[in-house]
Structure formats: C-alpha cells, structure tokens
Write an enzyme that holds these catalytic residues in place. Structure first.
Site, PDB file in Angstrom:
ATOM      1  N   LYS A 119       0.818  -1.215   0.000  1.00 32.54           N
ATOM      2  CA  LYS A 119       0.000   0.000   0.000  1.00 32.54           C
ATOM      3  C   LYS A 119       0.856   1.272   0.000  1.00 32.54           C
ATOM      4  CE  LYS A 119      -4.219  -2.105   1.594  1.00 32.54           C
ATOM      5  NZ  LYS A 119      -3.756  -3.501   1.748  1.00 32.54           N
TER       6      LYS A 119
HETATM    7  C1  PLP Z   1      -4.300  -4.586   1.151  1.00 31.67           C
HETATM    8  C2  PLP Z   1      -3.508  -5.826   0.986  1.00 31.67           C
HETATM    9  C3  PLP Z   1      -3.878  -6.839   0.080  1.00 31.67           C
HETATM   10  C4  PLP Z   1      -5.142  -6.760  -0.749  1.00 31.67           C
HETATM   11  O1  PLP Z   1      -5.080  -5.760  -1.743  1.00 31.67           O
HETATM   12  P1  PLP Z   1      -6.412  -5.273  -2.475  1.00 31.67           P
HETATM   13  O2  PLP Z   1      -5.996  -4.090  -3.256  1.00 31.67           O
HETATM   14  O3  PLP Z   1      -7.370  -4.909  -1.366  1.00 31.67           O
HETATM   15  O4  PLP Z   1      -6.921  -6.388  -3.310  1.00 31.67           O
HETATM   16  C5  PLP Z   1      -3.061  -7.944  -0.048  1.00 31.67           C
HETATM   17  N1  PLP Z   1      -1.941  -8.090   0.705  1.00 31.67           N
HETATM   18  C6  PLP Z   1      -1.565  -7.149   1.591  1.00 31.67           C
HETATM   19  C7  PLP Z   1      -0.354  -7.383   2.405  1.00 31.67           C
HETATM   20  C8  PLP Z   1      -2.315  -5.986   1.772  1.00 31.67           C
HETATM   21  O5  PLP Z   1      -1.926  -5.050   2.662  1.00 31.67           O
END
Ligand code: PLP
Length: 476
Positions: A119
């Site tokens: 993120k």
């Molecule tokens: C947020 C997240 C996901 C999922 O991503 P999306 O965009 O919600 O599909 C997968 N792995 C980790 C470690 C995350 O922080």
C-alpha cells in the site's frame, strides 16, 4: 482526461477534483473516460527508471497539474531511500526489484516502503499529491479512516508531517499485532492521531461511515478519506505492472502472467487497467484466502458478497473482506461501460444481495479479460512458506504465500509468472514462527520498535467521542 462514475449519474470531473473525494455523488466509483493505448511506447519505456515511468503513465491520466510539477512529485515519491527495504540492498534503486525463484517464476517486491506492505507504493504518492493540491487551493483536509492493519499505517506514514493534512485513524483496541501497533502508535508527528476503539474493526468502520453520512459535519470539518476506492491509488498501482513486465522480460513481444493476492480488488484492478492499456499480459491470476468471494465470481459468474459474520479471520488478514469495493470498476468495463447495467447490479448488492451472470452475454465476454483464480487456506500458506524457504532460501509473508500457491496452479509454459509480493514476512511473525520455527528477518532500523513510546487515545466505540477529538484538534 475526464473521469466518469460507474453509475453514470455524476458530471465528468477532472483529476484534481476527484483526488480528494471518495465515492462519486451517485454512489459509483470514478474511472477515466477511456484507457490511453500505449503499446507503441513500450520500447521507449523499457529504459526508464521507476520515477520516470511513473511520470509517463500518470501524465496520461492527469492533465490539470503542470508537467514539471507532476514530474517533481514522482521524483520525490519514488526514491531508493523511501523504498529501501529490498532483499538485496543493491537493487533498491529498482524501487520494485524482482526476486527470481526460477528463471520463469518471480516475486515482484512491492513491500519495500516504510510500512513494509504494497500500500506504500500508492499511498506515498497520494500524500505528496494531497499536499500539492491543498497548497495550491489553500485548503486543509482531515482524513478519517478505520484500519485493521496495513491501510492505516500506510496512510499515516504517507501523510506524516504534510502541510494542511491531519489524519485521525481508528483501530480496534488490542486487535492488531504488536508490530503493527508499534508502527502506527510510535509516530510522534503532530498531524497524526491514533484512536484505539474499544471494540472490533467493524465498530470503528461504522463510526467512520456515520461521520461520512453526516454531511454538515463532513463539510464543516473538511473530512476526507484515503480508502482503496480512491482513483489515484489505483492509477499509481498501474505503474508497477509495467515495471514488473520490463524486469521479467527481455523484449516487448513476450507476454507475462501476474498473480495478485486480492482483497478489495484494488491491486488487481490496476493490473486489469494496465492490460487494457496494451501491456502484454497473458493472465491475471486472482488469489484469495478463505474469504473467496472473488474466486467464486471468476470461477462461476456469481458475485455473492458475504455478511460480516460470514467473513473469516485468517492469517492473511489484509485479504479478509466480505465485499470487494473496487470490483465495480472492473464490472463497468465488463458490461461494456453501460452505467445502467452497473446501477442495476449494485442495487442488488447494496440491498445485501448478489448477482449471477451465468448464461448471460456478459458471462461469455468474461473469458476475454484474462482472469483466472484460486484460493488458499492456512495449511496452504504454511506449506508454501516452508517450501519457498526450503527450496529457495527466500522468506515470504502469508499474503504473498496465497499468491504463490494459486500462481503455481495457473502457470503457462514459457510465460514468466510474476507474483506480486504484497508484504514482508516480519509483519506476520506468528505465522512465520508456526511455519518455520524461527522469527522472520527484520530490517535493523525496526529492531525494538515495540518498545518505543506510543501515542494513542483509547475511547469507547462512540461517534460523539470521535467527533470531539476532531473538533478539539481543528479548533486548537
Ligand atoms: C491490502 C492488501 C492486500 C489486498 O489488496 P487489495 O488491493 O485490497 O486487493 C493484499 N496483501 C496485503 C499485504 C495488503 O496489505
């Protein structure tokens, strides 16, 4: 470039106008009116650094920030200093280096930023964009959010110290790992407010929704959000699909497959958009954990969001979702961008129902979008973490393990498979202990962060208490 709502009821908007908002006024999500076609640029783009590539791609979607300023924002965001936690320190300047397990099976390291989860890739850009646009407009914003882990810390590390931005982040008291708590609560920046709510994540989330529904309060205190439906986050994520493609191939006549550990469909939505722009993607492999609502859709054509009580708490917690908030963007494309059809489908979803595309002409088109899917269990995660460690001496986190497990089921001969590595193992040390019997590796700078002084206010799950904190800080 103008932006449209997936439900067709909003005036076309420019980029800067949708940057600070969330949903469109009609309840839909914003998407660009078309996807720029870039197949002819691949040869030139292959040679670019991450920041240069980000500028080229963002320029196609952002026409109301002067190019020199946009370039400066990309250069400031994507530095080897910010994304420095790569396995091989020598590769940090790649920003998203590749770890190759075999000549045709790779991990794309997206979790080398400040909070060790993917993120950061988009949120760091969002922080710089917010500061820029707010400065230009001489406005301030109070970001209110709820988190069960990765989103809150990514938002705080992106917004810390930014002018004209405050972050109020609600988290369920005592429900995050000690490492995650330390990451957030040890921040001492004056514009960051950690609020631990006595209750569960859903209690915190309900308070945020209640504030969003209070139009008067929201306007008076300029409440904003940075949740995963924000278009700028999706746009920023498109960049690493291109960079990953260039790293995993030698020439632009090759195709690759991407495997994406998925929750809210934000990450893989960016992969879909990269493919629509002309990136040679053979397959998009969607991996879920036990919360398999998206896997079910891509296997059967039935989209059945779950009730909260039907959502499992798993050891890949960032994928524990009951409905996928970005999925509507893909469905808009799937139904030929017919907003009326999307409105009809989400009327059912928003009323707590589901929809079923089996036997419809839309179902026949689904195959042409390149998606395949699968799901994974706790036992699968343990086995995959063990196997990757034993065979390759590479430690992966639980979410990446879901991606690897499902990728192995969908590999195509001769097509490089790129698994998006979405977090580092250190964030989920309990499961690593269970799988490997040892503690995960931790960047030296993060040694002992659990012992740093923490800054957090603990409150009851009450709307008024949250509003009081916002009012108090805004009137200081
Ligand atoms: C947020 C997240 C996901 C999922 O991503 P999306 O965009 O919600 O599909 C997968 N792995 C980790 C470690 C995350 O922080």
């Amino acid at each position: 470039m103008k932006y449209l709502s997936t439900r067709g009821g909003a005036e076309p908007q420019s980029f800067s106008d949708i940057l600070l908002g969330g949903l469109a006024p009609d309840g839909g999500l914003y998407l660009p009116e078309s996807y720029p076609q870039v197949a002819d640029h691949l040869a030139a783009w292959r040679k670019l650094s991450y920041a240069e590539l980000a500028f080229e791609i963002l320029s196609l979607y952002v026409d109301d920030i002067p190019p020199a300023d946009l370039k400066a924002l990309c250069d400031k965001t994507y530095t080897a200093q910010t994304y420095r936690w790569s396995r091989d320190a020598a590769k940090a300047q790649d920003i998203v280096p590749l770890t190759s397990l075999t000549p045709d099976f790779h991990l794309l390291e997206l979790s080398n930023g400040p909070t060790l989860a993917f993120k950061d890739m988009a949120m760091q850009l969002l922080g710089n964009l917010f500061e820029y646009v707010l400065d230009q407009r001489n406005e301030t914003i109070n970001i209110l959010g709820a988190t069960s882990g990765d989103t809150g810390s990514a938002a705080e590390y992106a917004m810390r110290g930014k002018h004209n931005v405050r972050v109020f982040m609600l988290s369920p008291e005592g429900k995050m790992s000690a490492f995650q708590r330390a990451q957030m609560y040890s921040l001492q920046d004056a514009n960051i407010f950690n609020i631990a709510v006595r209750g569960m994540f859903d209690d915190a989330q309900d308070i945020v929704k209640a504030v969003s529904n209070d139009a008067a309060f929201k306007a008076q205190y300029r409440i904003g959000a940075v949740n995963s439906i924000n278009w700028a986050r999706v746009m920023a994520q498109v960049v690493y699909y291109f960079k990953g493609y260039f790293e995993a191939t030698a020439s632009n006549d090759q195709r690759v497959a991407f495997s994406v550990p998925s929750g809210n469909f934000g990450n893989i939505c960016a992969g879909h958009i990269a493919r629509m722009m002309g990136l040679p993607v053979a397959r998009l492999v969607l991996a879920t954990n036990e919360n398999n609502v998206l896997d079910e859709f891509f296997r059967t054509g039935v989209y059945r969001p779950r009730a909260t009580a039907e959502t499992y708490v798993t050891t890949s917690p960032s994928m524990d979702i009951s409905k996928a908030s970005n999925f509507e963007r893909f469905v808009f494309d799937l139904v030929g961008r017919d907003a009326g059809v999307v409105r009809g489908l989400w009327q059912q979803v928003d009323a707590g129902g589901s929809f079923d595309l089996r036997g419809t002409p839309t179902m026949a088109k689904l195959a042409s979008y390149g998606f395949v899917s699968g799901c994974s269990t706790h036992a699968d995660r343990l086995a995959t973490i063990r196997d990757v460690w034993a065979t390759h001496r590479v430690m992966i986190d639980t979410h990446t393990a879901d991606g690897v497990k499902v990728a192995r089921e969908h590999a195509l001969p001769g097509v490089p498979m790129v698994v998006l590595e979405t977090a580092q193992a250190v964030k989920f040390s309990e499961t690593i202990q269970e799988a490997l019997g040892c503690d995960p590796l931790r960047p030296p700078e993060l040694e002992g962060i659990e012992k740093l002084p923490q800054r957090v206010e603990v409150i009851d799950a009450a709307l008024d208490q949250v509003k009081q904190i916002v009012v108090r800080e805004c009137c200081r």
